[in-house]
Scaffold this active site. Structure first.
Site, mmCIF file in Angstrom:
data_model
loop_
_atom_site.group_PDB
_atom_site.id
_atom_site.type_symbol
_atom_site.label_atom_id
_atom_site.label_comp_id
_atom_site.label_asym_id
_atom_site.label_seq_id
_atom_site.Cartn_x
_atom_site.Cartn_y
_atom_site.Cartn_z
ATOM 1 N N ARG A 114 0.814 -1.223 0.000
ATOM 2 C CA ARG A 114 0.000 0.000 0.000
ATOM 3 C C ARG A 114 0.841 1.263 0.000
ATOM 4 O O ARG A 114 1.794 1.378 0.752
ATOM 5 C CB ARG A 114 -0.885 0.028 1.268
ATOM 6 C CG ARG A 114 -1.494 -1.281 1.640
ATOM 7 C CD ARG A 114 -2.166 -1.231 3.023
ATOM 8 N NE ARG A 114 -3.289 -0.317 3.066
ATOM 9 C CZ ARG A 114 -3.948 -0.030 4.178
ATOM 10 N NH1 ARG A 114 -3.568 -0.555 5.331
ATOM 11 N NH2 ARG A 114 -4.975 0.810 4.133
ATOM 12 N N GLY A 123 -6.675 7.843 -3.007
ATOM 13 C CA GLY A 123 -6.829 7.186 -4.300
ATOM 14 C C GLY A 123 -5.874 7.649 -5.380
ATOM 15 O O GLY A 123 -5.954 7.196 -6.518
ATOM 16 N N MET A 125 -2.513 7.422 -5.481
ATOM 17 C CA MET A 125 -1.432 6.481 -5.770
ATOM 18 C C MET A 125 -1.996 5.060 -5.724
ATOM 19 O O MET A 125 -3.188 4.873 -5.624
ATOM 20 C CB MET A 125 -0.310 6.672 -4.767
ATOM 21 C CG MET A 125 0.382 8.009 -4.922
ATOM 22 S SD MET A 125 1.702 8.208 -3.763
ATOM 23 C CE MET A 125 0.839 8.320 -2.224
ATOM 24 N N ARG A 357 -6.957 8.154 9.913
ATOM 25 C CA ARG A 357 -6.302 9.438 9.625
ATOM 26 C C ARG A 357 -7.271 10.556 9.980
ATOM 27 O O ARG A 357 -8.470 10.320 10.099
ATOM 28 C CB ARG A 357 -5.916 9.529 8.138
ATOM 29 C CG ARG A 357 -7.119 9.485 7.228
ATOM 30 C CD ARG A 357 -6.731 9.528 5.764
ATOM 31 N NE ARG A 357 -7.876 9.210 4.932
ATOM 32 C CZ ARG A 357 -7.810 8.617 3.741
ATOM 33 N NH1 ARG A 357 -6.650 8.259 3.244
ATOM 34 N NH2 ARG A 357 -8.899 8.382 3.051
ATOM 35 N N HIS A 456 -14.115 7.765 -3.100
ATOM 36 C CA HIS A 456 -13.033 8.710 -3.404
ATOM 37 C C HIS A 456 -13.590 10.032 -3.914
ATOM 38 O O HIS A 456 -13.118 11.096 -3.553
ATOM 39 C CB HIS A 456 -12.099 8.125 -4.466
ATOM 40 C CG HIS A 456 -11.117 7.163 -3.895
ATOM 41 N ND1 HIS A 456 -10.425 7.433 -2.748
ATOM 42 C CD2 HIS A 456 -10.695 5.950 -4.311
ATOM 43 C CE1 HIS A 456 -9.615 6.409 -2.485
ATOM 44 N NE2 HIS A 456 -9.766 5.501 -3.412
ATOM 45 N N GLU A 771 3.825 49.063 -8.087
ATOM 46 C CA GLU A 771 3.515 47.969 -9.021
ATOM 47 C C GLU A 771 4.518 47.909 -10.173
ATOM 48 O O GLU A 771 4.295 47.220 -11.170
ATOM 49 C CB GLU A 771 2.078 48.092 -9.542
ATOM 50 C CG GLU A 771 1.642 49.493 -9.856
ATOM 51 C CD GLU A 771 0.140 49.628 -10.059
ATOM 52 O OE1 GLU A 771 -0.553 48.619 -10.264
ATOM 53 O OE2 GLU A 771 -0.345 50.775 -10.039
ATOM 54 N N SER A 790 0.991 50.728 -1.171
ATOM 55 C CA SER A 790 0.162 49.547 -1.299
ATOM 56 C C SER A 790 0.687 48.787 -2.503
ATOM 57 O O SER A 790 0.776 49.338 -3.597
ATOM 58 C CB SER A 790 -1.298 49.950 -1.511
ATOM 59 O OG SER A 790 -2.061 48.795 -1.762
ATOM 60 N N GLY A 792 0.526 46.707 -5.498
ATOM 61 C CA GLY A 792 -0.418 46.197 -6.483
ATOM 62 C C GLY A 792 0.217 44.957 -7.076
ATOM 63 O O GLY A 792 0.874 45.006 -8.105
ATOM 64 N N CYS A 857 -2.743 44.934 -2.199
ATOM 65 C CA CYS A 857 -4.124 44.967 -2.657
ATOM 66 C C CYS A 857 -4.342 44.164 -3.931
ATOM 67 O O CYS A 857 -5.302 44.352 -4.632
ATOM 68 C CB CYS A 857 -4.584 46.405 -2.858
ATOM 69 S SG CYS A 857 -3.681 47.259 -4.143
ATOM 70 N N TYR A 877 -1.323 45.640 6.487
ATOM 71 C CA TYR A 877 -2.613 45.041 6.140
ATOM 72 C C TYR A 877 -2.567 44.334 4.791
ATOM 73 O O TYR A 877 -1.657 44.551 3.990
ATOM 74 C CB TYR A 877 -3.716 46.109 6.122
ATOM 75 C CG TYR A 877 -3.606 47.102 4.990
ATOM 76 C CD1 TYR A 877 -4.155 46.829 3.731
ATOM 77 C CD2 TYR A 877 -2.951 48.314 5.167
ATOM 78 C CE1 TYR A 877 -4.043 47.740 2.695
ATOM 79 C CE2 TYR A 877 -2.839 49.229 4.136
ATOM 80 C CZ TYR A 877 -3.381 48.939 2.896
ATOM 81 O OH TYR A 877 -3.264 49.824 1.868
HETATM 82 P P1 ADP Z 1 -6.040 4.098 -0.418
HETATM 83 O O1 ADP Z 1 -5.012 4.976 0.158
HETATM 84 O O2 ADP Z 1 -6.308 4.344 -1.851
HETATM 85 O O3 ADP Z 1 -7.262 4.039 0.432
HETATM 86 P P2 ADP Z 1 -5.216 1.613 0.745
HETATM 87 O O4 ADP Z 1 -3.787 1.274 0.815
HETATM 88 O O5 ADP Z 1 -5.835 2.121 1.985
HETATM 89 O O6 ADP Z 1 -5.416 2.642 -0.444
HETATM 90 O O7 ADP Z 1 -5.936 0.298 0.260
HETATM 91 C C1 ADP Z 1 -7.028 0.208 -0.579
HETATM 92 C C2 ADP Z 1 -8.078 -0.689 0.033
HETATM 93 O O8 ADP Z 1 -7.570 -1.984 0.298
HETATM 94 C C3 ADP Z 1 -8.600 -0.136 1.323
HETATM 95 O O9 ADP Z 1 -10.006 -0.268 1.370
HETATM 96 C C4 ADP Z 1 -7.961 -1.030 2.359
HETATM 97 O O10 ADP Z 1 -8.764 -1.123 3.490
HETATM 98 C C5 ADP Z 1 -7.806 -2.352 1.638
HETATM 99 N N1 ADP Z 1 -6.656 -3.070 2.170
HETATM 100 C C6 ADP Z 1 -5.386 -2.644 2.206
HETATM 101 N N2 ADP Z 1 -4.575 -3.518 2.824
HETATM 102 C C7 ADP Z 1 -5.353 -4.550 3.207
HETATM 103 C C8 ADP Z 1 -5.105 -5.753 3.912
HETATM 104 N N3 ADP Z 1 -3.892 -6.059 4.360
HETATM 105 N N4 ADP Z 1 -6.132 -6.584 4.127
HETATM 106 C C9 ADP Z 1 -7.371 -6.260 3.671
HETATM 107 N N5 ADP Z 1 -7.681 -5.141 3.008
HETATM 108 C C10 ADP Z 1 -6.678 -4.272 2.773
HETATM 109 MG MG MG Z 2 -7.145 3.766 2.341
HETATM 110 MG MG MG Z 3 -2.314 48.187 -11.413
#
Ligand code: ADP
Ligand code: MG
Ligand code: MG
Length: 909
Positions: A114, A123, A125, A357, A456, A771, A790, A792, A857, A877
């Site tokens: 992951r 989503g 990466m 998070r 997402h 300016e 001021s 610009g 400004c 300001y």
């Molecule tokens: P994103 O950052 O895109 O949410 P994640 O790394 O969290 O990606 O993973 C994508 C999905 O896969 C998430 O729903 C996560 O809960 C699930 N997932 C990740 N690792 C595991 C794991 N070891 N077992 C079961 N589900 C997993």
């Molecule tokens: Mg996740």
């Molecule tokens: Mg001007």
């Protein structure tokens, strides 16, 4: 490194350093090498997994390969041997803990790989699940669990691995899968049996062979190395870059990689997976909020492929698990002192936590949650002011309604509404994927037929402060035929719709937007905490009394820029303005100006009244005069057409040129060519660098004179009525001391005249707008005459970069894509270049005049990073559009508080 060392010694030091780097951090068995504070190193996800492990929560064990390995990968296209070595060691530790081996034996270990950077990028990466499966281990899994489940997991792996690692288009796999479903007359994915899935796997392998020119790797260790490197590479994919640019995240941070033992939510009806928030991220109410799916794997919920069930339903289905989940997430929230966004999986009735998070939220929710948490004693007021991002306050001012024309693809959205284009579009999709990020950025709102409030699409748009209606079940989107069907009605691309993000309603047509709510009670309380920290004053740019009144409502402490020319464009004034411009001698010009005087005076009086007690900075006439006249090309066309025009056409031309002296058709022959001659006289090749700014007032002093008279007569009149007025007259576009002295003298003379005539005085200042780079360079000189500066910064950016603000959009997209510029310098102040001029001019100006009042400004006055800069260099300001006043107030307070509290600011990113 204070001492100089011999080269060899240094070599030694650096290699031994390298071996010292801890690249891999283990978590599992109740303790973790890392902890929750280590987001820089472990990424947000890795830090969260470590912290949860240390808190003895049920987290599948694994290890995190830290961000330095990613940066190494970016530099050298591979990781060092040391990373491989530490990874293998950690893998061994994981295998021992689990009593399993990666992809081997009767009970094979499977893992997820992951991504997870310091700041969450939902989503953007990649992540790969079920890694370790191959032709043998899938059979072992089938024997231990269920055959259907085993083959389903394997085909998911090939699909994800094929797409993420081997870069094969997702659609190649989808086609195979859909064909199989069709052949088996299966409605849902889950309707395919083990035998069918086995066929799919064989087909998938052929897809891999064909497109990647190699077999799907059977060796689990090879799978792991390849997946790890692909996740590192995904830091550099287009959507991740795009997301970082929008959110101002440093490209050099890199991502960590988390390798974690799999748990399975797709083992049947006693398993499932879900995501949730400890409070409602849309409106901030304190409620358990989230969604889940039974018999599903992670991605199924967040990708929006299936529409999930509300989390409260879980209480009925698995009460014990539900209670445990509530308990854990409540603890997490207390621990992190912030609303949590969490992921979980239930395997055979047992709960596992997979992520936690600080949750993204709307501005409304951010303010409410901050207030609640102070109330609950969870955080202090000082901490609370960092829980809202300055730009989020926009949510209180812009309607919670999105109105726009339908588009069906992200590219189409960019085409219609991209950089600089004003069209308002609603992006309508069956489901949005992270690849749509560029379209989501420019759309006014997003509507999807699938996916829930934790998809997402919903999470990302909430982060952008946009309106999103996700999973509107009644609508059916057909992206191929570019149609949306709702209860028998058909909508096509270009049709207008309105979305209400708070209630989830979709309305046909263009709904009137709801009025802004700056008087929201909770917002007011929050701002009461915010303001005491602030050192910068916040003013507004407003040209007319109505805007000034609005600005006061948002808390503006004065007007930083009142542009007089906007007053001239009004229907009843432009004829006099044009007469003034057309005059070719001073006498005629004065006659026309006399007509303008009472109108300007009335405007100024209105603005002064609205700003009772606060300063109002009024700029003398700035734009090139030809802006007030008809276009040269149009005049030429009319001259050519005139000899052939019939009575009706002539009549309409008389109407058009009446204000230039055409009383009847007979006059046209003279009036239009005279006008053209004047327009040609005024024509400039580069008007932005032409006859404008103080250059106008110097060549036609009677203009400045009239404006000064209007200002002071208005000031005296309202002051006599008891209004506290502080006019500040601002001379635009000065480059030299003499220009300033010339215009300053006129203003002071007129002020004295008016005070004498009216036998009443008011305090006032005369200053200038900085300016031009030259003005910044000789600021110490200019300050001899100017009582305030001021900046610009719009023009200053234009003249410093040599970019034309009106044409820059031709090059800017390329510059941003190529990374030549990190940000649009007209949006966020270029601190490195333009900022230096600002800092230097302030310093030099104050050397001459220690009490010099300094502000800015430009558009930048309401942009948080620029406001922070202004605080840092000690301006008095910032002035911005009324709608950005709240944002500027918060940004200024955060800048000051961060300094005072010596914190970086616990912002939720
Ligand atoms: P994103 O950052 O895109 O949410 P994640 O790394 O969290 O990606 O993973 C994508 C999905 O896969 C998430 O729903 C996560 O809960 C699930 N997932 C990740 N690792 C595991 C794991 N070891 N077992 C079961 N589900 C997993
Ligand atoms: Mg996740
Ligand atoms: Mg001007």
């Amino acid at each position: 490194m204070a001492t100089t060392t011999l080269p060899e010694t240094e070599m030694e030091v650096s290699t031994s350093r390298k071996n010292d780097v801890k690249y891999v951090y283990f978590f599992g068995g109740g303790k973790a090498d890392g902890n929750g504070k280590m987001k820089d190193v472990l990424g947000g996800k890795g830090a969260g997994l470590a912290e949860m492990t240390n808190a003895a929560l049920p987290v599948p064990p694994g290890f995190t390969i830290q961000t330095e390995a990613c940066r190494e990968y970016m530099r050298q296209n591979s990781v060092s041997k040391e990373v491989d070595r530490q990874m293998d060691e950690a893998l061994k530790q994981l295998e021992q803990l689990q009593g399993q081996q990666l992809g081997k034996g009767e009970n094979p270990l499977l893992v997820s790989v992951r991504s997870g950077a310091k700041f969450s990028m939902p989503g953007m990466m990649d992540t790969i699940l079920n890694l370790g499966l191959n032709d043998q281990s899938v059979e072992a899994l089938a024997k231990r669990a269920d055959a259907r489940f085993a083959y389903d997991s394997y085909r998911r792996l090939i699909q994800m691995f094929g797409n993420v690692v081997l870069e094969i288009e997702k659609s190649e796999f989808e086609e195979v899968f859909d064909a199989k479903k069709k052949q088996r007359k299966a409605k849902l994915d889950t309707d395919l049996d083990a035998k069918a899935l086995k066929d799919v796997i064989e087909e998938y392998k052929k897809v891999v062979k064909k497109h990647a020119k190699r077999d799907f790797p059977q060796d689990p260790h090879e799978q792991l190395v390849m997946a790890r490197d692909a996740v590192f590479r995904s830091w550099q994919n287009d959507r991740a870059k795009h997301y970082r640019r929008i959110n101002n995240i440093d490209d050099m941070l890199g991502t960590a990689v988390n390798v974690q033992a799999m748990v399975f939510g797709n083992l049947g009806e006693t398993s499932g997976t879900g995501v949730g928030f400890t409070r409602n991220p849309a409106i901030g109410t304190k409620e358990f909020y989230g969604e889940f799916l039974l018999n599903a794997q992670g991605e199924d919920v967040v990708s929006g492929v299936r529409t999930p069930v509300h989390i409260l339903e879980l209480e009925k289905i698995m009460p014990a698990v539900y209670n445990q989940l509530r308990d854990i997430t409540t603890r997490l929230e207390k621990h992190y002192k912030d609303m949590q966004d969490f992921e979980f999986t239930i395997q055979d009735g047992k709960l596992y936590m997979l992520q936690t998070r600080n949750g993204k939220r709307t501005g409304l929710a951010a303010v409410r949650v901050a207030l609640q948490m102070v109330d609950e004693g969870l955080i202090t007021k000082e901490e609370a002011i960092f829980r809202v991002e300055p730009n989020q306050l926009y949510d209180f001012l812009v309607p919670r309604l999105a109105v726009g024309q339908i588009v069906f693809t992200a590219d189409e959205a960019v085409e219609k509404a991209g950089l600089g284009k004003k069209a308002s579009v609603i992006l309508v999709r069956a489901e949005t994927t992270p690849e749509d990020i560029h379209g989501m950025e420019v759309a006014a709102g997003i509507l999807t037929s699938r996916g829930g409030m934790t998809s997402h699409a919903a999470v990302v748009t909430r982060g952008m402060g946009k309106c999103c209606v996700a999973g509107a079940g009644d609508i059916e989107v057909n992206e191929k035929s570019r149609e949306m069907r709702v209860k028998g009605q058909v909508f096509k691309a270009g049709d207008w719709i309105s979305l209400d993000g708070t209630t989830g309603r979709v309305i046909k047509g263009q709904l009137n937007t709801l009025p802004p709510s700056p008087d929201d009670k909770e917002l007011q309380t929050f701002m009461k905490w915010v303001d005491p920290f602030r050192k910068l004053k916040v003013r507004a740019n407003a040209d007319i009394p109505r805007d000034a009144i609005q600005a006061r409502a948002f808390g503006a402490e004065g007007i930083g820029l009142c542009r007089t020319e906007h007053m001239f464009f009004a229907e009843d004034r432009i004829p006099h303005m044009q007469a003034m411009i057309l005059a070719n001698n001073e006498k005629d010009r004065r006659t026309a100006l006399k007509k303008l005087l009472p109108m300007q005076r009335a405007d100024f009086a209105g603005v002064f009244k609205a700003m009772d007690g606060y300063a109002v900075t009024i700029r003398t006439l700035d734009p090139p005069l030809h802006e007030f006249l008809p276009r040269r090309e149009d005049l030429m066309v009319d001259i050519a057409v005139l000899p052939y025009a019939d009575a009706k056409q002539k009549k309409s031309m008389v109407e058009k040129y009446k204000r230039f002296g055409a009383k009847g058709a007979a006059d046209l022959k003279k009036v239009i060519p005279t006008l053209l001659r004047r327009v040609e006289e005024l024509h400039e090749f580069n008007p932005m660098l032409g006859h404008r700014g103080c250059r106008l007032g110097i060549t036609y002093p009677e203009i400045t004179e009239m404006q000064a008279r209007a200002i002071f007569e208005a000031a005296v009149t309202v002051s006599k009525q008891g209004v506290k007025v502080y006019p500040e007259v601002m001379i635009p576009l000065t480059a030299t001391l003499k220009e300033m002295a010339n215009q300053g003298a006129i203003v002071h003379r007129v002020a004295a005249e008016v005070f004498k005539e009216k036998e009443h005085k008011v305090d006032y200042l005369v200053g200038t707008m900085i300016e031009l780079p030259r003005a910044a360079l000789v600021a110490d000189e200019i300050a001899k005459e100017a009582q305030f500066f001021s900046f610009g910064t719009n023009d200053l950016t234009q003249t410093t970069f040599g970019f034309s603000r009106d044409d820059v959009n031709k090059i800017l997209p390329t510059y941003l894509n190529e990374g030549i510029l990190k940000q649009d310098p007209f949006a966020a102040l270029d601190q490195e270049g333009v900022g230096q001029l600002v800092e230097m001019a302030t310093e030099r100006g104050r050397k001459t005049r220690p009490d010099l009042k300094v502000g800015i400004c430009g558009e930048h006055g309401g942009e948080p990073s620029s406001v922070e800069f202004c605080h840092r260099v000690g301006l008095n300001y910032v002035s911005c559009s009324p709608f950005r006043v709240l944002t500027a107030r918060l940004a200024a307070a955060q800048a000051a508080a961060a300094e005072q509290l010596k914190v970086e600011g616990g912002r939720t990113k």
